[in-house]
Write a protein that holds these residues in place. Structure first.
Motif, short mmCIF file in Angstrom:
data_model
loop_
_atom_site.label_atom_id
_atom_site.label_comp_id
_atom_site.label_asym_id
_atom_site.label_seq_id
_atom_site.Cartn_x
_atom_site.Cartn_y
_atom_site.Cartn_z
N TYR A 32 86.82 -11.25 -43.15
CA TYR A 32 85.61 -10.47 -43.39
C TYR A 32 85.68 -9.03 -42.88
O TYR A 32 85.14 -8.12 -43.53
CB TYR A 32 84.40 -11.18 -42.78
N PRO A 33 86.32 -8.77 -41.71
CA PRO A 33 86.39 -7.38 -41.26
C PRO A 33 87.12 -6.44 -42.22
O PRO A 33 86.96 -5.22 -42.14
CB PRO A 33 87.13 -7.47 -39.91
N HIS A 34 87.91 -7.01 -43.13
CA HIS A 34 88.69 -6.19 -44.06
C HIS A 34 88.00 -6.01 -45.42
O HIS A 34 88.55 -5.37 -46.31
CB HIS A 34 90.07 -6.82 -44.27
N LEU A 35 86.82 -6.59 -45.56
CA LEU A 35 86.07 -6.46 -46.81
C LEU A 35 85.19 -5.21 -46.76
O LEU A 35 85.01 -4.60 -45.71
CB LEU A 35 85.22 -7.71 -47.05
N ASP A 36 84.61 -4.87 -47.91
CA ASP A 36 83.79 -3.67 -48.00
C ASP A 36 82.34 -3.91 -47.61
O ASP A 36 81.50 -3.01 -47.74
CB ASP A 36 83.85 -3.10 -49.42
N ILE A 37 82.03 -5.11 -47.16
CA ILE A 37 80.67 -5.41 -46.71
C ILE A 37 80.71 -5.84 -45.24
O ILE A 37 81.71 -6.36 -44.76
CB ILE A 37 80.01 -6.51 -47.57
N GLY A 38 79.61 -5.61 -44.54
CA GLY A 38 79.52 -6.00 -43.14
C GLY A 38 78.78 -7.32 -43.01
O GLY A 38 77.74 -7.53 -43.64
N PHE A 83 69.30 -16.80 -51.50
CA PHE A 83 68.98 -15.39 -51.73
C PHE A 83 69.79 -14.60 -50.71
O PHE A 83 69.52 -14.68 -49.50
CB PHE A 83 67.50 -15.12 -51.51
N THR A 84 70.77 -13.84 -51.16
CA THR A 84 71.62 -13.05 -50.27
C THR A 84 71.26 -11.59 -50.41
O THR A 84 71.29 -11.03 -51.51
CB THR A 84 73.11 -13.26 -50.62
N ALA A 85 70.91 -10.96 -49.28
CA ALA A 85 70.44 -9.57 -49.29
C ALA A 85 71.52 -8.65 -48.73
O ALA A 85 72.01 -8.86 -47.62
CB ALA A 85 69.17 -9.44 -48.47
N ILE A 86 71.87 -7.62 -49.52
CA ILE A 86 72.88 -6.64 -49.11
C ILE A 86 72.24 -5.25 -49.14
O ILE A 86 71.62 -4.86 -50.13
CB ILE A 86 74.10 -6.65 -50.05
N LYS A 87 72.37 -4.52 -48.03
CA LYS A 87 71.82 -3.17 -47.95
C LYS A 87 72.74 -2.16 -48.65
O LYS A 87 73.91 -2.41 -48.88
CB LYS A 87 71.65 -2.75 -46.49
N ALA A 88 72.17 -0.99 -48.93
CA ALA A 88 72.92 0.07 -49.62
C ALA A 88 74.12 0.54 -48.82
O ALA A 88 75.08 1.07 -49.39
CB ALA A 88 71.99 1.24 -49.93
N ASP A 89 74.10 0.35 -47.50
CA ASP A 89 75.24 0.76 -46.68
C ASP A 89 76.35 -0.29 -46.63
O ASP A 89 77.35 -0.13 -45.93
CB ASP A 89 74.80 1.11 -45.25
N GLY A 90 76.15 -1.40 -47.36
CA GLY A 90 77.18 -2.43 -47.43
C GLY A 90 77.00 -3.57 -46.46
O GLY A 90 77.78 -4.52 -46.48
N ASN A 91 75.99 -3.51 -45.63
CA ASN A 91 75.76 -4.60 -44.67
C ASN A 91 75.02 -5.76 -45.32
O ASN A 91 73.99 -5.57 -45.97
CB ASN A 91 74.96 -4.10 -43.46
N LEU A 92 75.58 -6.95 -45.15
CA LEU A 92 74.92 -8.15 -45.61
C LEU A 92 73.88 -8.52 -44.54
O LEU A 92 74.23 -8.94 -43.45
CB LEU A 92 75.95 -9.27 -45.80
#
Length: 255
Positions: free
Chosen positions: A93-99, A136-145
């Motif tokens: 996960y640390p290597h993905l584009d989402i937090g 329901f999975t929520a992802i912010k515009a900054d990439g944080n899940l």
């Protein structure tokens, strides 16, 4: 060629991607106690029936929410394809584009959904997955899940009701002609399907308030076609979203 395998509680969904396009898709029932040898027979038969050359598959990525199947699937892949599969898990996960704030508490299928949604649409996203569980999975515009809301899936609710009552059958999930059922089948469909329409719409409204800003809402999962036909809040219907996320991850980690 990339093979993506999404092991869910009800079905194992697989996709073959060549030149970044899905060329084949198939699904089998999830059976938690099947052996590696049994899965080898199934996969060999399915791929052979589609004239797929096993030697052309050079990347395999797997997501599983059924822990007992990870080992036999890994063994099957090694025997059938002569390679190690990339198993999606917290160490990646640390290597993905989402937090991801709680990496050991979120299902890998939801991570794959989030990766695909954010890659495709950027900005705020909500992925509604109509599977064994309704998520329901929520992802912010900054990439944080930010997090997830979970309810029983429609089939899970229907099955539970039929199992716990003496005279109510397990009926197909379909849109009824009315919210007032004139027979048992329509009464169950009205309560489950139309009731879940209200649940989905309400949760989406509340989650959007917390995301604060323009939000893209995506429907996926086995029953997404049924529910997206009666819910107008979805911007996109993406039945291959989980496999798309696995493909992105598989390509990213392929050496």
């Amino acid at each position: 060629m990339l093979l993506a395998i999404d092991i869910g509680n009800s079905n194992v969904v697989c996709g073959l991607s060549e030149n970044n396009h899905w060329t084949e898709q198939f699904r089998i029932h999830t059976v938690a106690n099947k052996t590696a040898d049994e899965y080898e027979v199934i996969y060999r038969t399915l791929l052979s029936s589609r004239n797929v050359d096993l030697n052309q598959i050079d990347r395999i990525v797997v997501s599983s929410v059924v822990p007992s199947l990870i080992s036999p699937i890994q063994e099957m892949i090694k025997k059938l394809f002569g390679q190690e599969a990339l198993i999606l898990g917290p160490e990646m996960y640390p290597h993905l584009d989402i937090g991801i704030q709680n990496p050991y508490e979120i299902g890998t299928d939801l991570v794959a959904n989030a990766v695909a949604a954010y890659s495709k649409y950027q900005g705020n996203c909500i992925v509604v997955d109509f599977g064994t569980a309704l998520t329901f999975t929520a992802i912010k515009a900054d990439g944080n899940l930010l997090g997830v809301s979970i309810a029983p899936g429609l089939k899970t609710a229907m099955s539970s009701l039929s199992q716990k009552t003496a005279k109510l059958p397990n009926v197909d999930i379909a849109v009824p002609p009315s919210c007032i059922g004139k027979n048992t089948t329509h009464a169950l469909q009205a309560g489950i399907v139309m009731g879940y329409k209200g649940l989905v719409q309400y949760l989406l409204e509340e989650i959007c308030k917390e995301l604060d800003g323009k939000t893209t809402i995506i429907a996926t999962g086995g029953l997404s076609q049924v529910m997206s036909s009666i819910i107008d809040k979805f911007d996109h219907h993406e039945p291959m979203l989980t496999l798309d996320g696995l493909k992105i991850i598989g390509n990213k980690f392929h050496k």
